[in-house]
Design an enzyme around this catalytic site. Structure first.
Site, PDB file in Angstrom:
ATOM      1  N   ASP A  15       0.863  -1.179   0.000  1.00 14.89           N
ATOM      2  CA  ASP A  15       0.000   0.000   0.000  1.00 14.89           C
ATOM      3  C   ASP A  15       0.905   1.237   0.000  1.00 14.89           C
ATOM      4  O   ASP A  15       2.086   1.165   0.344  1.00 14.89           O
ATOM      5  CB  ASP A  15      -0.872  -0.037   1.259  1.00 14.89           C
ATOM      6  N   ASP A  17      -0.390   5.184   0.752  1.00 19.00           N
ATOM      7  CA  ASP A  17      -0.736   6.172   1.774  1.00 19.00           C
ATOM      8  C   ASP A  17      -0.789   5.537   3.157  1.00 19.00           C
ATOM      9  O   ASP A  17      -1.557   4.600   3.400  1.00 19.00           O
ATOM     10  CB  ASP A  17      -2.087   6.820   1.457  1.00 19.00           C
ATOM     11  N   ASP A 228      -1.684  -0.736   5.871  1.00 19.20           N
ATOM     12  CA  ASP A 228      -2.032  -0.153   7.171  1.00 19.20           C
ATOM     13  C   ASP A 228      -3.526  -0.037   7.427  1.00 19.20           C
ATOM     14  O   ASP A 228      -3.927   0.300   8.546  1.00 19.20           O
ATOM     15  CB  ASP A 228      -1.418   1.248   7.293  1.00 19.20           C
TER      16      ASP A 228
END
Length: 293
Positions: A15, A17, A228
């Site tokens: 991922d 961001d 996250d």
């Protein structure tokens, strides 16, 4: 290709961001040591993000990454022309890339959402409803970056202004229409019936076919996944090595079996850098003395 235990390759899927990019600043310098080591070892680094093709291609150029990537929460896989010897089935040419779509085009999704808002009264604001300046305020991106964020092909991010109960109803209705709703760190994302995990599996199969000539022969690449948020669960669940990047604003994502995942001590790119280097040390691809923070 670096061969690891079992005669296969390692692929790192991440991922952006809040993971490789800092949640607040979008900076990634703290991850530079691990990025350089992956590049030196020729280990594919696959961005798997909610960002658009235009955003991700620009970021790759800035970071010196030249591998395929997955955009708009798994709605499309983007492969540089010439990356594989054969063009994977189902891809279409878009400038310097081949693109594999896993859902309906952006215009169809926008039309469905507009009709639902008018008919059902749900309160939300989509990227397509917002000016570049409004997107900048919502994301913290620069105006130039926001223009690339609005160049969507397959999905619509929403600012949700309604109750959680309304979101459940909204999700149920869209599911019946063959669309999927995923909650990310800032936005609710509406895509076709795809996710980051399905798109990742398809791309991993492309590597396996390229390495062995067939999906029926040769080992599957070992996949390390870092993320996250809840929209990363679908790919984290499919990982051989799952790493949850600690977030400064949200609790770690949880799913059945998530206790087997590694949770980083540091947030964002600092945690990302440490986790990738720990994996490379564990596979004896770098020495512990080569680790840099």
């Amino acid at each position: 290709m670096v061969v690891i235990e079992g005669g296969t390759r390692l692929i790192v899927v991440t991922d952006l961001d809040g993971s490789l990019l800092d949640h607040h600043t979008y900076q990634w310098a703290a991850a530079r040591p691990a990025l350089n080591q992956l590049r030196r070892l020729a280990i594919p680094l696959i961005f798997n993000t909610s960002k658009t093709l235009a955003e991700t291609a620009e970021l790759q150029q800035t970071m010196g990454v030249e591998h395929p990537f997955i955009v708009e929460n798994g709605a499309g896989v983007v492969i540089p022309v010439g990356y594989f010897n054969a063009v994977p089935a189902g891809c279409v040419r878009l400038r310097a890339f081949y693109v594999k779509a896993f859902g309906p085009p952006y215009g169809d999704i926008r039309q469905t959402l507009s009709a639902m808002r008018e008919r059902e009264g749900f309160r939300f604001t989509g990227f397509g409803d917002m000016t570049g300046e409004e997107v900048a305020r919502a994301t913290g991106l620069t105006p130039q970056a926001c223009q690339k964020a609005k160049q969507r092909l397959f999905s619509e991010p929403l600012l949700w202004h309604d109750a959680d109960a309304a979101l459940k109803s909204f999700t149920s209705i869209l599911n019946k229409k063959g669309l999927r709703v995923t909650r990310g760190g800032r936005f609710v994302h509406v895509t076709g019936a795809s996710d980051k995990g399905q798109a990742m599996d398809w791309l991993v199969d492309c590597y396996r076919r390229a390495d062995s000539g067939s999906l029926d022969s040769g080992p599957r690449p070992q996949v390390m996944v870092l993320g996250d948020g809840n929209n990363d669960i679908a790919m984290l669940k499919r990982a051989d090595s799952a790493v949850i990047i600690r977030s400064p604003v949200n609790p770690p994502p949880r799913w059945p079996g998530s206790e087997q995942a590694v949770l980083t001590a540091a947030c964002g790119p600092e945690g990302w850098n440490a986790a990738v280097q720990e994996k490379l040390v564990a596979l004896s691809l770098i020495e512990s003395t080569d680790r840099k923070g």
